[in-house]
Scaffold this active site. Sequence first.
Site, PDB file in Angstrom:
ATOM      1  N   LYS A 174     122.466 -18.186  94.088  1.00 48.27           N
ATOM      2  CA  LYS A 174     121.045 -17.941  93.796  1.00 48.27           C
ATOM      3  C   LYS A 174     120.316 -17.682  95.108  1.00 48.27           C
ATOM      4  O   LYS A 174     120.794 -18.015  96.202  1.00 48.27           O
ATOM      5  CB  LYS A 174     120.414 -19.140  93.072  1.00 48.27           C
ATOM      6  CG  LYS A 174     120.458 -20.482  93.825  1.00 48.27           C
ATOM      7  CD  LYS A 174     119.403 -20.654  94.903  1.00 48.27           C
ATOM      8  CE  LYS A 174     119.528 -21.992  95.623  1.00 48.27           C
ATOM      9  NZ  LYS A 174     118.722 -22.030  96.892  1.00 48.27           N
ATOM     10  N   ASP A 217     119.201 -28.807  92.721  1.00 44.29           N
ATOM     11  CA  ASP A 217     119.130 -27.465  92.139  1.00 44.29           C
ATOM     12  C   ASP A 217     120.267 -27.183  91.166  1.00 44.29           C
ATOM     13  O   ASP A 217     120.373 -26.071  90.633  1.00 44.29           O
ATOM     14  CB  ASP A 217     119.110 -26.401  93.237  1.00 44.29           C
ATOM     15  CG  ASP A 217     120.354 -26.445  94.127  1.00 44.29           C
ATOM     16  OD1 ASP A 217     121.157 -27.382  93.981  1.00 44.29           O
ATOM     17  OD2 ASP A 217     120.505 -25.552  94.982  1.00 44.29           O
TER      18      ASP A 217
END
Length: 267
Positions: A8, A132
């Site tokens: 990401k 995350d």
Amino acid sequence: MLTFANAKINLGLFLTEKRADGYHNLQTVFYPIKIYDVIELIDADETSCIVKGIDVPGAATDNICLSAFKMLQADFNLPQQQILLLKNIPVGAGLGGGSADAAFLIKLINDKFNLGISIAEMENYARKLGADCAFFIQNKPVYAFGKGDEFEKTEIDLSSHFLVLVKPPVHVSTAQAYANVSVKEPLQSLKKLTGLPLSEWKDIILNDFEPSVFAAFPQIGEIKAKLYEAGARFALMSGSGSSVFAIFDQSVQLPELEKENLVFYNI
């Protein structure tokens, strides 16, 4: 069975408050990109993790994938498995590779053993492994807040643009990045700012890690400047570094940056 765990980038990152639990409250937008690790689960006499590809600091016995498997094994009495992890996502790059590996392994375990764990339950398991990590369960662009594990839907779609990522040959540890960062409440939420046209992002969408990381590693700041010189519409360091991504309107080649860095095109 195997799966492909993608990285990401952070479309902005505001650090808003130091928490009592040692984490920071933040605002960011997680956006999945097309750089992948490969994870395979194989029936075995004993559970282990074998890591190949890019070197990962620490022993394989401490790998986050092994932690994820043992966490689910304790709740579901899973049989012994060998975890094969092929690392392609750069380490120490702000790309969430370890978190992605753990989250995709949770999904792989759920599928292989037909556990029937819901998305919400898988996200809760992932939250135990990293701030995350839960993002990668649904793996869709989200506005993230809290310590990075609370999400709201965002309509950001960069598929019509050309994304490039540059990873210099330096490793920025998360602890090192947080040690010198400034914390402040933003004047406007990142969710609102990322809803503005891309042409307005350059001066208003920031990464609060950049000042301290660029001071320690000037070459990272130089990469960002060179991406703008090459015509990027927007460029930013991802996460706590060291990679820098850029958004272009069309395909580009960056041979000068390729000389000393890893460059990933069309991510």
